[in-house]
Design a protein around this motif. Structure first.
Motif, mmCIF file in Angstrom:
data_model
loop_
_atom_site.group_PDB
_atom_site.id
_atom_site.type_symbol
_atom_site.label_atom_id
_atom_site.label_comp_id
_atom_site.label_asym_id
_atom_site.label_seq_id
_atom_site.Cartn_x
_atom_site.Cartn_y
_atom_site.Cartn_z
ATOM 1 N N ASP A 35 -86.934 60.834 54.126
ATOM 2 C CA ASP A 35 -86.983 60.992 52.672
ATOM 3 C C ASP A 35 -87.842 59.908 52.029
ATOM 4 O O ASP A 35 -88.617 60.184 51.092
ATOM 5 N N LEU A 36 -87.704 58.677 52.512
ATOM 6 C CA LEU A 36 -88.502 57.575 51.977
ATOM 7 C C LEU A 36 -89.968 57.761 52.332
ATOM 8 O O LEU A 36 -90.867 57.501 51.520
ATOM 9 N N MET A 37 -90.223 58.223 53.555
ATOM 10 C CA MET A 37 -91.594 58.458 53.979
ATOM 11 C C MET A 37 -92.262 59.523 53.112
ATOM 12 O O MET A 37 -93.431 59.412 52.729
ATOM 13 N N ARG A 51 -105.458 58.478 56.115
ATOM 14 C CA ARG A 51 -105.342 57.259 56.913
ATOM 15 C C ARG A 51 -103.898 57.018 57.342
ATOM 16 O O ARG A 51 -103.637 56.635 58.484
ATOM 17 N N ALA A 52 -102.950 57.215 56.417
ATOM 18 C CA ALA A 52 -101.549 56.910 56.696
ATOM 19 C C ALA A 52 -100.983 57.796 57.800
ATOM 20 O O ALA A 52 -100.195 57.336 58.630
ATOM 21 N N LYS A 53 -101.370 59.054 57.826
ATOM 22 C CA LYS A 53 -100.792 59.949 58.825
ATOM 23 C C LYS A 53 -101.277 59.621 60.236
ATOM 24 O O LYS A 53 -100.723 60.125 61.219
ATOM 25 N N TRP A 59 -95.195 58.931 61.476
ATOM 26 C CA TRP A 59 -95.867 59.097 60.189
ATOM 27 C C TRP A 59 -96.645 60.415 60.154
ATOM 28 O O TRP A 59 -96.726 61.058 59.118
ATOM 29 N N GLN A 60 -97.206 60.783 61.285
ATOM 30 C CA GLN A 60 -97.908 62.060 61.340
ATOM 31 C C GLN A 60 -96.927 63.211 61.116
ATOM 32 O O GLN A 60 -97.234 64.170 60.403
ATOM 33 N N TYR A 61 -95.735 63.089 61.720
ATOM 34 C CA TYR A 61 -94.712 64.113 61.509
ATOM 35 C C TYR A 61 -94.280 64.140 60.044
ATOM 36 O O TYR A 61 -94.137 65.219 59.452
ATOM 37 N N GLY A 62 -94.081 62.973 59.452
ATOM 38 C CA GLY A 62 -93.680 62.916 58.042
ATOM 39 C C GLY A 62 -94.728 63.490 57.108
ATOM 40 O O GLY A 62 -94.403 64.095 56.094
ATOM 41 N N SER A 63 -96.005 63.328 57.472
ATOM 42 C CA SER A 63 -97.073 63.844 56.610
ATOM 43 C C SER A 63 -97.076 65.358 56.560
ATOM 44 O O SER A 63 -97.568 65.956 55.592
#
Length: 397
Positions: A35-37, A51-53, A59-63
């Protein structure tokens, strides 16, 4: 008996404070709650999002659970005879993105205008039809270049080369849409979701619609400019209503918005006039002067002020906003990477005297200089049929 001092020295050492234990625990950014991501990713622009993903697998999953935010203009380029577009982010002009295949007939169509990620497309004429002026019915459609969603519209007849001064508006949530354009010098037609055919916009006197050469649609209002007046029509109800009219005489000096006059034996100057509605609803007339051969441009901007005698005053700055000229709107440039404040973003896709001015430009009102975009692509050998500024929307309601 041991002295008190010696007893203290021989006693077990004190445990370190709990806070010291906490400091020894390493935080792992890859273990952020989902949720925070999501909250972080939803606030990132396209470049930072991309860039972040790439930081790590989590992070890639969160994106994948969200989409980047976008508030800056992009460039969409239409390579000649290709069934795809090229996209350039203003934040990173060195990288060119290629869209998916947009349909077998995409290369046979021309983009009339844009709205968010949607394109209003019209089928091209065959060379024989252009030369003989024997045009068939005009076919147009709306296309989302990110999702490839397509909305086909009924064909219509026109004395012009299809829709002139086209307007496209679409609600991303409900998918309600509205298309407006002129089919001859005094006929304005529209098509909206739920209609079976194109309709001539009623209750607009011929004296109003004649020679409209620029129109903007914003917040359910249609702003129409001709050589004599600016008209504003309210489209919120079932029937458009004229709510305002003001004179533009002295500011618009030519039929059709163009002036052509000799500047020197080797070049011609022309003037084009556009209506722009700012973020807070101010109405502007933007006059652009440009020679056909060189790349030198000048602009004058007039702001409508009903409190003055002639309703218009010249202004020299847009503050923290910038104009997307062909869309007739402004965008906020303050604290936005990739947007130059106090500038005018415009396109030229026209032929004058055999010289092709086909591209996308930025005019800085502070420096009075124009820059063609993107320099890397302009120098390439791939011919462009058209180019547009647009505001892609990566989010879907």
């Amino acid at each position: 008996m041991a002295s008190p001092a010696l007893a203290l020295a021989q006693s077990p050492p004190l445990k370190p404070p709990a806070v010291s234990v906490t400091r020894r625990i390493r935080h792992c950014w890859s273990e952020l709650p989902l949720d925070l991501m999501r909250m972080v990713f939803e606030r990132l622009g396209f470049l930072d999002f991309d860039r972040a993903k790439s930081v790590c697998s989590s992070w890639q999953y969160g994106s994948r659970q969200c989409k980047p935010s976008n508030k800056i203009p992009w460039m969409v380029l239409f390579p000649m005879d290709k069934n795809y577009c090229l996209l350039i982010n203003s934040e990173d002009k060195e990288k060119i993105y290629r869209t998916q295949h947009l349909g077998d007939n995409f290369a046979k169509s021309i983009c009339l205008t844009t709205y968010r990620s949607w394109l209003l497309m019209q089928h091209r004429y065959k060379e024989k039809e252009v030369l003989t002026r024997t045009y068939p019915k005009h076919n147009v459609y709306i296309l989302d270049l990110l999702t490839r969603e397509r909305i086909n519209l009924p064909a219509f007849k026109s004395a012009n080369d299809g829709l002139s001064n086209p307007i496209l508006w679409i609600d991303e949530k409900t998918k309600d849409y509205l298309v407006i354009g002129m089919v001859d010098v005094d006929t304005l037609i529209s098509f909206k979701k739920g209609n079976n055919s194109w309709k001539e916009i009623p209750q607009l006197p011929k004296s109003c619609t004649e020679d409209f050469f620029n129109m903007v649609y914003k917040d359910h209002k249609l702003y129409c400019l001709n050589c004599s007046f600016l008209y504003i029509f309210d489209f919120l109800g079932e029937v458009p209503l004229k709510v305002f009219r003001t004179s533009v005489r002295g500011y618009i000096t030519t039929k059709g918005g163009y002036i052509s006059r000799p500047c020197n034996p080797c070049a011609l100057n022309y003037c084009k006039c556009n209506i722009v509605v700012t973020l807070r609803g101010d109405v502007l007339i933007v006059k652009s002067f440009g020679p056909l051969v060189s790349k030198t441009w000048t602009f004058k901007i007039y702001k409508m002020d009903p409190s003055t005698e002639d309703n218009w005053e010249e202004i020299n700055s847009l503050g923290d906003e910038s104009i997307l000229l062909e869309l007739g709107i402004t965008v906020l440039a303050k604290d936005q990477d990739g947007v130059t404040r106090n500038s005018i973003y415009f396109t030229e896709n026209k032929y004058f005297g055999g010289y092709e001015k086909n591209g996308i430009f930025i005019f800085n009102l502070d420096t009075k200089k124009v820059e063609q975009q993107p320099q890397a692509f302009v120098s390439s050998s791939m011919p462009l049929s058209h180019a547009h500024w647009f505001l892609p929307n990566f989010k879907r309601e």
